[in-house]
Design a protein around this motif. Structure first.
Motif, mmCIF file in Angstrom:
data_model
loop_
_atom_site.group_PDB
_atom_site.id
_atom_site.type_symbol
_atom_site.label_atom_id
_atom_site.label_comp_id
_atom_site.label_asym_id
_atom_site.label_seq_id
_atom_site.Cartn_x
_atom_site.Cartn_y
_atom_site.Cartn_z
ATOM 1 N N THR A 1 5.560 -11.446 -4.868
ATOM 2 C CA THR A 1 5.392 -11.939 -3.499
ATOM 3 C C THR A 1 3.925 -11.976 -3.110
ATOM 4 N N ILE A 2 3.174 -10.963 -3.519
ATOM 5 C CA ILE A 2 1.737 -10.939 -3.224
ATOM 6 C C ILE A 2 1.036 -12.099 -3.922
ATOM 7 N N ASP A 3 1.434 -12.392 -5.166
ATOM 8 C CA ASP A 3 0.879 -13.558 -5.858
ATOM 9 C C ASP A 3 1.216 -14.850 -5.112
ATOM 10 N N LEU A 4 2.463 -14.929 -4.624
ATOM 11 C CA LEU A 4 2.878 -16.123 -3.887
ATOM 12 C C LEU A 4 2.109 -16.245 -2.572
ATOM 13 N N ALA A 5 1.753 -15.110 -1.973
ATOM 14 C CA ALA A 5 0.962 -15.140 -0.737
ATOM 15 C C ALA A 5 -0.369 -15.845 -0.969
ATOM 16 N N ALA A 6 -1.030 -15.517 -2.081
ATOM 17 C CA ALA A 6 -2.312 -16.155 -2.397
ATOM 18 C C ALA A 6 -2.122 -17.644 -2.672
ATOM 19 N N GLU A 7 -1.051 -17.973 -3.384
ATOM 20 C CA GLU A 7 -0.765 -19.383 -3.672
ATOM 21 C C GLU A 7 -0.470 -20.154 -2.387
ATOM 22 N N THR A 8 0.276 -19.521 -1.471
ATOM 23 C CA THR A 8 0.612 -20.176 -0.205
ATOM 24 C C THR A 8 -0.638 -20.412 0.631
ATOM 25 N N GLU A 9 -1.534 -19.441 0.646
ATOM 26 C CA GLU A 9 -2.783 -19.623 1.384
ATOM 27 C C GLU A 9 -3.560 -20.805 0.837
ATOM 28 N N GLU B 1 8.289 -5.202 -9.106
ATOM 29 C CA GLU B 1 7.933 -6.509 -9.676
ATOM 30 C C GLU B 1 8.108 -7.631 -8.643
ATOM 31 N N ASP B 2 9.083 -7.481 -7.733
ATOM 32 C CA ASP B 2 9.281 -8.504 -6.707
ATOM 33 C C ASP B 2 8.159 -8.459 -5.665
ATOM 34 N N LEU B 3 7.710 -7.265 -5.346
ATOM 35 C CA LEU B 3 6.612 -7.131 -4.395
ATOM 36 C C LEU B 3 5.334 -7.726 -4.975
ATOM 37 N N ALA B 4 5.084 -7.461 -6.255
ATOM 38 C CA ALA B 4 3.892 -8.014 -6.907
ATOM 39 C C ALA B 4 3.956 -9.536 -6.944
ATOM 40 N N TYR C 1 7.626 -19.412 1.405
ATOM 41 C CA TYR C 1 7.106 -18.046 1.328
ATOM 42 C C TYR C 1 7.891 -17.108 2.236
ATOM 43 N N LEU C 2 8.216 -17.576 3.440
ATOM 44 C CA LEU C 2 8.998 -16.751 4.356
ATOM 45 C C LEU C 2 10.359 -16.392 3.767
ATOM 46 N N LEU C 3 10.992 -17.348 3.103
ATOM 47 C CA LEU C 3 12.299 -17.085 2.501
ATOM 48 C C LEU C 3 12.191 -16.043 1.394
ATOM 49 N N VAL C 4 11.099 -16.093 0.655
ATOM 50 C CA VAL C 4 10.877 -15.094 -0.402
ATOM 51 C C VAL C 4 10.713 -13.703 0.217
ATOM 52 N N VAL C 5 9.920 -13.605 1.283
ATOM 53 C CA VAL C 5 9.721 -12.319 1.943
ATOM 54 C C VAL C 5 11.038 -11.811 2.516
ATOM 55 N N ALA C 6 11.785 -12.705 3.171
ATOM 56 C CA ALA C 6 13.049 -12.302 3.786
ATOM 57 C C ALA C 6 14.084 -11.842 2.764
ATOM 58 N N SER C 7 13.991 -12.360 1.545
ATOM 59 C CA SER C 7 14.936 -11.966 0.479
ATOM 60 C C SER C 7 14.368 -10.858 -0.399
ATOM 61 N N ARG C 8 13.321 -10.175 0.093
ATOM 62 C CA ARG C 8 12.681 -9.078 -0.633
ATOM 63 C C ARG C 8 12.175 -9.507 -2.009
ATOM 64 N N GLY C 9 11.635 -10.711 -2.036
ATOM 65 C CA GLY C 9 10.973 -11.201 -3.250
ATOM 66 C C GLY C 9 11.884 -11.660 -4.344
ATOM 67 N N ARG C 10 13.173 -11.801 -4.073
ATOM 68 C CA ARG C 10 14.114 -12.107 -5.166
ATOM 69 C C ARG C 10 14.507 -13.554 -5.230
ATOM 70 N N ARG C 11 13.875 -14.420 -4.458
ATOM 71 C CA ARG C 11 14.189 -15.827 -4.510
ATOM 72 C C ARG C 11 12.897 -16.606 -4.382
ATOM 73 N N ARG C 12 12.746 -17.632 -5.179
ATOM 74 C CA ARG C 12 11.533 -18.453 -5.143
ATOM 75 C C ARG C 12 11.881 -19.891 -4.873
ATOM 76 N N ARG D 1 0.821 -1.214 0.000
ATOM 77 C CA ARG D 1 0.000 0.000 0.000
ATOM 78 C C ARG D 1 0.855 1.264 0.000
ATOM 79 N N VAL D 2 1.992 1.221 0.697
ATOM 80 C CA VAL D 2 2.812 2.433 0.783
ATOM 81 C C VAL D 2 3.874 2.505 -0.308
ATOM 82 N N TYR D 3 4.054 1.421 -1.060
ATOM 83 C CA TYR D 3 5.124 1.404 -2.063
ATOM 84 C C TYR D 3 4.921 2.519 -3.102
ATOM 85 N N GLY D 4 5.912 3.324 -3.280
ATOM 86 C CA GLY D 4 5.862 4.384 -4.281
ATOM 87 C C GLY D 4 5.014 5.579 -3.894
#
Length: 343
Positions: free
Chosen positions: A307-315, A302-305, A332-343, A267-270
């Motif tokens: 990650t949000i997609d991965l959040a829905a998939e993880t749920e 693009e990494d934040l977007a 999912y936690l590893l993706v968040v911790a790496s700022r979305g740059r690792r899957r 929500r606050v990005y940008g």
């Protein structure tokens, strides 16, 4: 207040009567308490009763079940007595009302009895809509108190903050967040926790006091995991996650805690401007904006977007889409911790 923002679109379109927040509840010839949030509806009804009893020690209170109503009952209760005591008639389950109640109530609101307050409780649905439309259109010179469900994170935070204020207390932003996470069920339980904290700890509530009060509650651990992940501390996040899971913590509230922070970052990005103005625009508290801005630094859009997609998939995986939901949550936690740059 959160509930004020939750008024239904249908009510706003048709209402010609005052729409009050539950904290502003007051007597009127006809009071319509609408919406599914039962705890807030009960609070509003109690406030009306208390106001009437303060003004009239001899108040008569009558409770009516609209589903079991028989013809003429409303007019019998509302008819003047020998001593003309003021009356409060509380009608529950209007959404399941009998045909007899619907007909009598439509007649009654057209000409309410003197010194009588009629409270109509309608939780949801189309049953009784003709009566609601009459009241909202001005019949009976009534008021409406919409009680929308309090389920969004921001609305629950606002509710808890208002509870502490009502109790003459104040909680730190972190304490509020921890308390809301720990009591993720009905807001009646959350309100009870606020009252207990003030009783035990006094008017200044800290994170340490909430931690002691909520020790052992599942969701509090979730925010420790989320804090570590969004701070980039992948190893700490995994250790905390495994500790929580080993003690029987369900993965769903753990995921919810992480997602709450990821959504705030998105929500606050940008977004630019002063925190106060931005908080108002986004419907967040200033401290939430400041924290989310700090946590989103170093993220790419693009990494934040992703990650949000991965959040829905993880749920989806946690709710039956995978044979190993714990692994899905770790990933999912590893993706968040790496700022979305690792899957």
């Amino acid at each position: 207040m959160a509930t004020a923002r939750g008024k239904s679109a249908g009510a706003k379109r048709t209402a010609k009567i005052p729409q009050l927040d539950w904290a502003e509840a007051r007597p009127a010839p006809v009071v319509l308490i609408s919406g599914p949030e039962g705890f807030i509806a009960d609070r509003a009804s109690q406030a009306i009763r208390d106001a009437l009893r303060t003004a009239h020690a001899d108040l008569e209170v009558h409770d009516v079940d609209a589903a079991a109503y028989t013809a003429g009952e409303l007019f019998t209760i509302a008819s003047p007595s020998l001593f003309a005591e003021p009356r409060l008639i509380r009608v529950d389950a209007v959404e399941r009302c009998s045909d007899a109640f619907l007909e009598d109530a439509k007649r009654y609101v057209a000409a309410p009895a003197e010194d009588t307050t009629l409270v109509l409780r309608h939780a949801s649905g189309q049953r009784g809509k003709a009566l609601l439309d009459l009241v909202r259109g001005g019949a009976g010179s009534g008021v409406e108190i919409p009680c929308a469900e309090v389920k969004k994170d921001q609305d629950r935070l606002a509710f808890a903050q208002a509870e502490f204020r009502r109790l003459g207390a104040q909680a730190s932003p972190g304490a509020l967040r921890m308390l809301v996470a720990a009591y993720s069920g009905g807001i009646g339980e959350l309100a009870g926790a606020c009252a207990q904290l003030v009783s035990d700890a006094g008017p200044r509530i800290s994170e340490e006091q909430v931690t002691r009060a909520t020790e052992g509650r599942v969701e509090t651990n979730g925010f420790k995991v989320a804090d570590a992940a969004t701070a980039g501390r992948a190893a700490d996040a995994l250790v905390l996650l495994r500790q929580a899971l080993s003690t029987g913590t369900d993965p769903i509230p753990l995921l919810a805690a992480v997602n709450m922070k990821v959504r705030a970052m998105a929500r606050v990005y940008g977004a630019g401007g002063a925190n106060g103005a931005l908080a108002k625009e986004l419907g967040m508290a200033p401290w939430q904006v400041e924290r989310a801005q700090r946590e989103v630094r170093g993220w790419r859009e693009e990494d934040l977007a992703r990650t949000i997609d991965l959040a829905a998939e993880t749920e989806w995986r946690l709710k039956g889409g995978s044979r190993d939901p714990e692994y899905a949550l770790e990933k999912y936690l590893l993706v968040v911790a790496s700022r979305g740059r690792r899957r």
